[in-house]
Design an enzyme around this catalytic site. Structure first.
Site, PDB file in Angstrom:
ATOM      1  N   TYR A  71       0.850  -1.199   0.000  1.00 46.11           N
ATOM      2  CA  TYR A  71       0.000   0.000   0.000  1.00 46.11           C
ATOM      3  C   TYR A  71       0.874   1.233   0.000  1.00 46.11           C
ATOM      4  O   TYR A  71       1.809   1.319   0.802  1.00 46.11           O
ATOM      5  CB  TYR A  71      -0.915   0.018   1.233  1.00 46.11           C
ATOM      6  CG  TYR A  71      -2.355   0.251   0.830  1.00 46.11           C
ATOM      7  CD1 TYR A  71      -2.719   1.449   0.215  1.00 46.11           C
ATOM      8  CD2 TYR A  71      -3.336  -0.715   1.021  1.00 46.11           C
ATOM      9  CE1 TYR A  71      -4.022   1.657  -0.199  1.00 46.11           C
ATOM     10  CE2 TYR A  71      -4.641  -0.507   0.612  1.00 46.11           C
ATOM     11  CZ  TYR A  71      -4.977   0.679   0.006  1.00 46.11           C
ATOM     12  OH  TYR A  71      -6.258   0.891  -0.409  1.00 46.11           O
ATOM     13  N   GLU A  73      -0.173   5.098  -0.465  1.00 44.91           N
ATOM     14  CA  GLU A  73      -0.887   6.342  -0.786  1.00 44.91           C
ATOM     15  C   GLU A  73       0.088   7.502  -0.703  1.00 44.91           C
ATOM     16  O   GLU A  73       0.920   7.556   0.207  1.00 44.91           O
ATOM     17  CB  GLU A  73      -2.001   6.590   0.237  1.00 44.91           C
ATOM     18  CG  GLU A  73      -3.264   5.805  -0.040  1.00 44.91           C
ATOM     19  CD  GLU A  73      -4.357   6.117   0.976  1.00 44.91           C
ATOM     20  OE1 GLU A  73      -5.441   5.575   0.821  1.00 44.91           O
ATOM     21  OE2 GLU A  73      -4.110   6.895   1.912  1.00 44.91           O
ATOM     22  N   ASP A 217      -4.517  14.119 -25.562  1.00 43.18           N
ATOM     23  CA  ASP A 217      -4.781  12.752 -25.099  1.00 43.18           C
ATOM     24  C   ASP A 217      -4.105  11.828 -26.113  1.00 43.18           C
ATOM     25  O   ASP A 217      -4.705  11.397 -27.079  1.00 43.18           O
ATOM     26  CB  ASP A 217      -6.284  12.486 -25.013  1.00 43.18           C
ATOM     27  CG  ASP A 217      -6.567  11.114 -24.424  1.00 43.18           C
ATOM     28  OD1 ASP A 217      -5.595  10.410 -24.071  1.00 43.18           O
ATOM     29  OD2 ASP A 217      -7.745  10.737 -24.319  1.00 43.18           O
ATOM     30  N   THR A 243      -1.787   6.397 -22.231  1.00 48.63           N
ATOM     31  CA  THR A 243      -1.764   5.067 -21.621  1.00 48.63           C
ATOM     32  C   THR A 243      -0.323   4.569 -21.702  1.00 48.63           C
ATOM     33  O   THR A 243       0.459   5.017 -22.538  1.00 48.63           O
ATOM     34  CB  THR A 243      -2.673   4.083 -22.381  1.00 48.63           C
ATOM     35  OG1 THR A 243      -2.357   4.147 -23.772  1.00 48.63           O
ATOM     36  CG2 THR A 243      -4.134   4.403 -22.173  1.00 48.63           C
ATOM     37  N   LYS A 246      -0.672  -0.120 -25.196  1.00 48.10           N
ATOM     38  CA  LYS A 246      -0.693   0.192 -26.642  1.00 48.10           C
ATOM     39  C   LYS A 246       0.733   0.120 -27.210  1.00 48.10           C
ATOM     40  O   LYS A 246       1.515  -0.719 -26.782  1.00 48.10           O
ATOM     41  CB  LYS A 246      -1.356   1.542 -26.911  1.00 48.10           C
ATOM     42  CG  LYS A 246      -2.801   1.629 -26.340  1.00 48.10           C
ATOM     43  CD  LYS A 246      -3.556   2.808 -26.877  1.00 48.10           C
ATOM     44  CE  LYS A 246      -4.995   2.829 -26.435  1.00 48.10           C
ATOM     45  NZ  LYS A 246      -5.243   3.240 -25.055  1.00 48.10           N
ATOM     46  N   ARG A 252      -0.875  -2.263 -18.511  1.00 49.39           N
ATOM     47  CA  ARG A 252      -2.079  -1.443 -18.651  1.00 49.39           C
ATOM     48  C   ARG A 252      -2.049  -0.366 -17.580  1.00 49.39           C
ATOM     49  O   ARG A 252      -1.913  -0.651 -16.398  1.00 49.39           O
ATOM     50  CB  ARG A 252      -3.329  -2.298 -18.466  1.00 49.39           C
ATOM     51  CG  ARG A 252      -3.420  -3.449 -19.457  1.00 49.39           C
ATOM     52  CD  ARG A 252      -4.791  -4.033 -19.457  1.00 49.39           C
ATOM     53  NE  ARG A 252      -5.722  -3.020 -19.912  1.00 49.39           N
ATOM     54  CZ  ARG A 252      -5.921  -2.711 -21.196  1.00 49.39           C
ATOM     55  NH1 ARG A 252      -5.292  -3.353 -22.149  1.00 49.39           N
ATOM     56  NH2 ARG A 252      -6.777  -1.765 -21.528  1.00 49.39           N
TER      57      ARG A 252
HETATM   58  C1  LIG Z   1      -7.459   8.505 -26.834  1.00 49.61           C
HETATM   59  C2  LIG Z   1      -7.721   7.618 -25.661  1.00 49.61           C
HETATM   60  N1  LIG Z   1      -7.956   8.166 -24.467  1.00 49.61           N
HETATM   61  C3  LIG Z   1      -8.189   7.425 -23.383  1.00 49.61           C
HETATM   62  C4  LIG Z   1      -8.194   6.047 -23.447  1.00 49.61           C
HETATM   63  C5  LIG Z   1      -8.549   5.260 -22.209  1.00 49.61           C
HETATM   64  O1  LIG Z   1      -7.612   4.354 -21.780  1.00 49.61           O
HETATM   65  P1  LIG Z   1      -8.059   3.210 -20.753  1.00 49.61           P
HETATM   66  O2  LIG Z   1      -8.795   2.187 -21.526  1.00 49.61           O
HETATM   67  O3  LIG Z   1      -6.756   2.732 -20.187  1.00 49.61           O
HETATM   68  O4  LIG Z   1      -8.923   3.861 -19.711  1.00 49.61           O
HETATM   69  C6  LIG Z   1      -7.969   5.419 -24.668  1.00 49.61           C
HETATM   70  C7  LIG Z   1      -7.997   3.951 -24.774  1.00 49.61           C
HETATM   71  O5  LIG Z   1      -8.122   3.357 -25.792  1.00 49.61           O
HETATM   72  C8  LIG Z   1      -7.717   6.224 -25.802  1.00 49.61           C
HETATM   73  O6  LIG Z   1      -7.490   5.684 -27.011  1.00 49.61           O
END
Ligand SMILES: Cc1ncc(COP(=O)(O)O)c(C=O)c1O
Length: 430
Positions: A71, A73, A217, A243, A246, A252
């Site tokens: 743990y 935090e 993003d 992420t 990918k 993950r």
């Molecule tokens: C552009 C984008 N944002 C956010 C996410 C979310 O990722 P997660 O599935 O790990 O929550 C994804 C996942 O495919 C994504 O392609």
């Protein structure tokens, strides 16, 4: 690099997974069978889901380590729990590697997923009710970009930009016009299915003109960025969410990059605002993946991912499929199978029966029909190259076409060929 050398590089990075599956199987046959069966499923088909990859045994080892018990935090040096000295070291290493890899002033490696990273970015920069401009869901925006079934659509006022109906490319004049009309507090660039590089400089300019912050993003392209095969959003965006799975080929999870000015706001938005204890086994696995992504072998991998996707796109076009935007700059290929007489959902079913595993996705025109999204991250990790991509396209077309009639026997024939191709490139040899 010749084919054999590339295959060796991929195999060397993917020696047998170390976990003791036999012991697990004896103790818990039900779950043991699921893991063994899933491992076989991944190896016997072609994993063309654009968001998936095969992590290295080192990443799997970190995930399966006793760090999972801890743990923690808070942040290194400021935890709410005792005994964090060693996991603190793991998190410091992960932060340092992430910041170094992407040239960012600050990295937060705690987000449990890509969605958690986006949630924290919004929490740091926005207030409920604020207007946000992002790619519309019908054009490839993610759920966190304003879906009514997601926190984003519930708590913020999203406006969606699209793509040009002819070219499939982002129409920056439209983005600019919407930004001036709606004066968003934030602009989000990023998508789940856009196969071209966003023009981050154009987004920055538009954001500056209307006083918005820019959130990239970059969940999909971040692995390509790490390998120098795609432009980086880091110099342009106030905050970059991604992420760690990918193309980046880590566990993950999520991460956030930002400038020193936003570091404290981002950290507080992750913990304690949106998350509790950090998952230290995953953070250690992220550190391992960032270390791997900093190697010349990963740079070569990232470029091969793009080269493979380009060949796949061209070969699918030659088979008669409509390739959106006319090709790709990334690991993603989006096709409309309509010229072969089927919609995306039917095509996906036939492809799945043949062992080609992939997704449908929104098509940015017409009546909201579905296209097919493919990605080359996983098959490239397996060591496949241009020759194999041409074969994949032929198998894809055969599965879709031959499913038109009786299916059955002809799909089984394609399935056998898929299994034979996959069998030559085992993700975890041995
Ligand atoms: C552009 C984008 N944002 C956010 C996410 C979310 O990722 P997660 O599935 O790990 O929550 C994804 C996942 O495919 C994504 O392609």
């Amino acid at each position: 690099m010749p084919v054999t050398a590339a295959a060796t590089a991929a195999s060397a990075a993917h020696a047998p997974a170390p976990a003791d599956f036999e012991a697990l199987r004896r103790q818990d046959p039900q779950i043991g069978e699921v893991i063994v069966g899933e491992t076989a499923r991944q190896a016997e088909g072609l994993q063309l889901i654009a968001a998936e990859n095969f992590t290295s045994p080192a990443v799997l080892a970190a995930l399966g380590s006793p760090l999972a018990n801890k743990y923690a935090e808070g942040y290194p040096g400021a935890r709410h729990h005792g005994g964090c000295e060693l996991v603190d070291a793991a998190e410091r290493i992960a932060v340092e590697r992430a910041a170094g890899l992407f040239g960012a002033e600050h990295a937060n490696v705690q987000p449990h997923s890509g969605s958690s990273a986006v949630l924290a970015a919004y929490a740091a920069l926005l207030r409920p009710g604020d207007t946000v401009l992002a790619m519309g869901l019908a054009y490839g925006g993610h759920l966190t970009h304003g879906s009514p079934s997601n926190f984003s659509g519930r708590w913020f006022d999203f406006v969606g930009y699209g793509v040009d109906a002819e070219t499939g490319l982002i129409d920056y004049e439209e983005v600019n016009a919407l930004a001036h009309r709606d004066r968003p507090k934030a602009i989000v660039c990023g998508s789940i299915s856009y196969p071209r590089h966003p023009d981050y400089a154009a987004f920055r300019e538009i954001a500056d003109e209307v006083g918005a912050c820019l959130i990239a993003d970059a969940a999909h392209p971040m692995g390509l960025v790490a390998g120098g095969a795609a432009p980086s959003p880091v110099p342009y965006a106030d905050v970059v969410c991604a992420t760690t799975h990918k193309v980046l080929r880590g566990p993950r999870g999520g991460m956030i990059l930002c400038g020193a000015d936003l570091a404290e706001r981002i950290d507080r938005a992750v913990f304690p605002f949106t998350q509790g204890g950090a998952q230290m086994h995953t953070i250690a696995a992220k550190a391992v993946a960032f270390g791997e992504a900093a190697t010349p072998a990963f740079t070569e991998y990232a470029h091969q991912v793009v080269a493979n996707a380009r060949v796949l796109a061209d070969a699918l076009a030659a088979e008669g499929l409509e390739v959106l935007t006319g090709g790709t700059d990334t690991h993603l290929v989006v096709v409309d199978p309509a010229p072969l007489g089927v919609d995306g959902r039917t095509a996906r079913g036939r492809l799945a029966a043949a062992g080609l595993v992939l997704d449908t996705c929104a098509l940015p025109y017409g009546d909201g029909g579905r296209g097919i999204r493919l990605g080359t991250a996983a098959v490239t990790t397996q060591g496949m190259r241009e020759t194999e991509m041409a074969r994949v396209a032929a198998l894809f077309a055969a599965a879709v076409r031959e499913g038109n009639g009786e299916g059955g026997e002809s799909i089984r024939r394609v399935r056998t060929e898929v299994r034979e191709l996959a069998g030559r490139f085992p993700p975890y040899p041995g």
